[in-house]
Design an enzyme around this catalytic site. Structure first.
Site, PDB file in Angstrom:
ATOM      1  N   ASN A  64       0.812  -1.302  -0.025  1.00  0.00           N
ATOM      2  CA  ASN A  64      -0.025  -0.034   0.002  1.00  0.00           C
ATOM      3  C   ASN A  64       0.931   1.263   0.262  1.00  0.00           C
ATOM      4  O   ASN A  64       1.570   1.450   0.975  1.00  0.00           O
ATOM      5  CB  ASN A  64      -0.929  -0.014   1.355  1.00  0.00           C
ATOM      6  CG  ASN A  64      -1.646   1.289   1.362  1.00  0.00           C
ATOM      7  OD1 ASN A  64      -1.676   2.231   0.604  1.00  0.00           O
ATOM      8  ND2 ASN A  64      -2.244   1.342   2.756  1.00  0.00           N
ATOM      9  N   LYS A 103       0.111   4.322  -0.252  1.00  0.00           N
ATOM     10  CA  LYS A 103      -0.476   5.465   0.156  1.00  0.00           C
ATOM     11  C   LYS A 103      -0.314   6.705  -0.661  1.00  0.00           C
ATOM     12  O   LYS A 103      -0.057   6.459  -1.927  1.00  0.00           O
ATOM     13  CB  LYS A 103       0.253   5.781   1.543  1.00  0.00           C
ATOM     14  CG  LYS A 103      -0.194   4.159   2.664  1.00  0.00           C
ATOM     15  CD  LYS A 103       0.021   4.518   3.981  1.00  0.00           C
ATOM     16  CE  LYS A 103      -0.073   3.444   4.700  1.00  0.00           C
ATOM     17  NZ  LYS A 103      -0.171   3.398   6.223  1.00  0.00           N
ATOM     18  N   HIS A 157      -9.646   1.361   4.606  1.00  0.00           N
ATOM     19  CA  HIS A 157      -8.346   1.542   5.241  1.00  0.00           C
ATOM     20  C   HIS A 157      -8.375   2.474   6.607  1.00  0.00           C
ATOM     21  O   HIS A 157      -9.080   3.561   6.232  1.00  0.00           O
ATOM     22  CB  HIS A 157      -7.217   1.978   4.431  1.00  0.00           C
ATOM     23  CG  HIS A 157      -5.743   2.192   5.094  1.00  0.00           C
ATOM     24  ND1 HIS A 157      -5.401   3.119   5.887  1.00  0.00           N
ATOM     25  CD2 HIS A 157      -4.843   1.120   4.985  1.00  0.00           C
ATOM     26  CE1 HIS A 157      -4.157   2.707   6.345  1.00  0.00           C
ATOM     27  NE2 HIS A 157      -3.948   1.621   5.878  1.00  0.00           N
ATOM     28  N   GLU A 172      -6.901   5.104   7.586  1.00  0.00           N
ATOM     29  CA  GLU A 172      -6.493   6.217   7.247  1.00  0.00           C
ATOM     30  C   GLU A 172      -7.831   6.843   6.539  1.00  0.00           C
ATOM     31  O   GLU A 172      -8.071   8.062   6.910  1.00  0.00           O
ATOM     32  CB  GLU A 172      -5.447   6.399   6.599  1.00  0.00           C
ATOM     33  CG  GLU A 172      -3.895   6.487   7.413  1.00  0.00           C
ATOM     34  CD  GLU A 172      -3.005   5.662   6.750  1.00  0.00           C
ATOM     35  OE1 GLU A 172      -2.918   5.780   5.407  1.00  0.00           O
ATOM     36  OE2 GLU A 172      -1.838   5.291   7.250  1.00  0.00           O
ATOM     37  N   GLU A 183      -5.174  -4.603  10.629  1.00  0.00           N
ATOM     38  CA  GLU A 183      -4.157  -3.738  10.942  1.00  0.00           C
ATOM     39  C   GLU A 183      -4.503  -2.867  12.223  1.00  0.00           C
ATOM     40  O   GLU A 183      -5.469  -2.048  12.045  1.00  0.00           O
ATOM     41  CB  GLU A 183      -4.162  -2.720   9.853  1.00  0.00           C
ATOM     42  CG  GLU A 183      -3.952  -3.252   8.526  1.00  0.00           C
ATOM     43  CD  GLU A 183      -3.386  -2.361   7.533  1.00  0.00           C
ATOM     44  OE1 GLU A 183      -2.380  -2.519   7.153  1.00  0.00           O
ATOM     45  OE2 GLU A 183      -4.144  -1.350   7.210  1.00  0.00           O
ATOM     46  N   GLY A 195       2.509   2.571  10.896  1.00  0.00           N
ATOM     47  CA  GLY A 195       3.511   3.316  10.507  1.00  0.00           C
ATOM     48  C   GLY A 195       4.310   3.897  11.809  1.00  0.00           C
ATOM     49  O   GLY A 195       5.062   4.981  11.738  1.00  0.00           O
ATOM     50  N   SER A 249       3.282  -2.068  10.212  1.00  0.00           N
ATOM     51  CA  SER A 249       4.989  -2.189  10.632  1.00  0.00           C
ATOM     52  C   SER A 249       5.317  -3.313  10.173  1.00  0.00           C
ATOM     53  O   SER A 249       6.412  -4.064  10.799  1.00  0.00           O
ATOM     54  CB  SER A 249       5.175  -1.766  11.940  1.00  0.00           C
ATOM     55  OG  SER A 249       5.016  -0.470  12.103  1.00  0.00           O
TER      56      SER A 249
END
Ligand code: PGA
Length: 250
Positions: free
Chosen positions: A9, A11, A94, A96, A166, A172, A213
């Site tokens: 991904n 991003k 996702h 985010e 996730e 991240g 991560s």
């Protein structure tokens, strides 16, 4: 039975030119890795360039989002039929997008349905926050996200979906969840709820990734858990080390 699946991904990283240059550097090595399905998910404007760079390889292309409607007055959105000629996958829900763009469970469900209708495999994301985890809410929250995302799908459709678990604290941050914790939540809060809704056979067929991560050095440990079928990889998918990560997964 379940082929491992590693998806990168990207991003909001890499222009179309940078994306093609990066893939030209790594695609032959990546394409030579056997026993694992591979995809990269670039920013939408780079999707055609990425599809072209990867043509003739087995490496798939995924979008990072689609609209939950077929077409119309949805400024800034991309429809499934616009990405489908270039992509095999689409990331949906996702964390985010849920956190910064207001995506709610009912939209995740609409996006999953429209993806499937256009022949795209949805990579449906779920995962709890640190606060929810510490408050003991993980099971209820994650299983609720999964059930809402899959509501109204057929068992056959669900079997073809990919779920990415996730935990938000791990995305991240370098603070990856332990294999036992991630695997336990994937089993209890993703696979078991799918079995309850769609039966055991479907739950055994669906591929569930861990994300947060994931790196070259920890992917093999995740893959050793019987319930973890691959990974959704962010930061580590942007560099040439992604090849070694995929090789370690295979
Ligand atoms: P990360 O991102 O690998 O950079 O933690 C994972 C993701 O958000 O999919």
């Amino acid at each position: 039975m379940r082929t491992p699946f590693i998806a990168g991904n990207w991003k909001m990283n890499k222009t179309a030119v940078e994306a093609a240059a990066f893939l030209n550097e790594i695609k032959d090595e990546l394409n030579a890795i056997e026993g694992v399905d591979i995809a990269v998910c670039p920013p939408s404007i780079a999707i055609p360039a990425v599809a072209e760079a990867l043509s003739g390889t087995k490496i798939g292309v995924g979008a990072q989002n689609i609209c939950g409607a077929e077409s119309g007055a949805y400024t800034g959105e991309l429809a499934a039929n616009m990405v489908a000629p270039f992509c095999q996958y689409v990331i949906i829900g996702h964390s985010e997008r849920r956190a910064y763009f207001g995506v709610v469970d009912s939209w995740v469900n609409a996006k999953a349905k429209i993806a499937l209708a256009h022949g795209l495999t949805p990579i449906i994301c779920c995962g709890e926050s640190l606060e929810q985890n510490e408050a003991g809410e993980t099971q209820a929250f994650v299983s609720g996200q999964v059930k809402a995302a899959l509501d109204g799908l057929t068992a056959e459709q669900v079997a073809s979906c990919v779920i990415a678990y996730e935990p938000i604290r791990a995305i991240g941050t370098g603070k990856s969840a332990s294999v036992e914790q991630a695997g336990g939540i994937i089993h209890d809060s993703v696979r078991v709820p799918i079995a309850e809704m769609f039966g055991d056979e479907t739950a055994q067929a669906v591929r569930i990734q861990y994300g947060g991560s994931v790196k070259e050095g920890n992917i093999a440990a995740y893959m050793s858990h019987p319930d973890i079928d691959g990974a959704l990889v962010g930061g580590a998918a942007l560099k040439a080390g992604f090849v070694q990560l995929v090789a370690n997964a295979a």
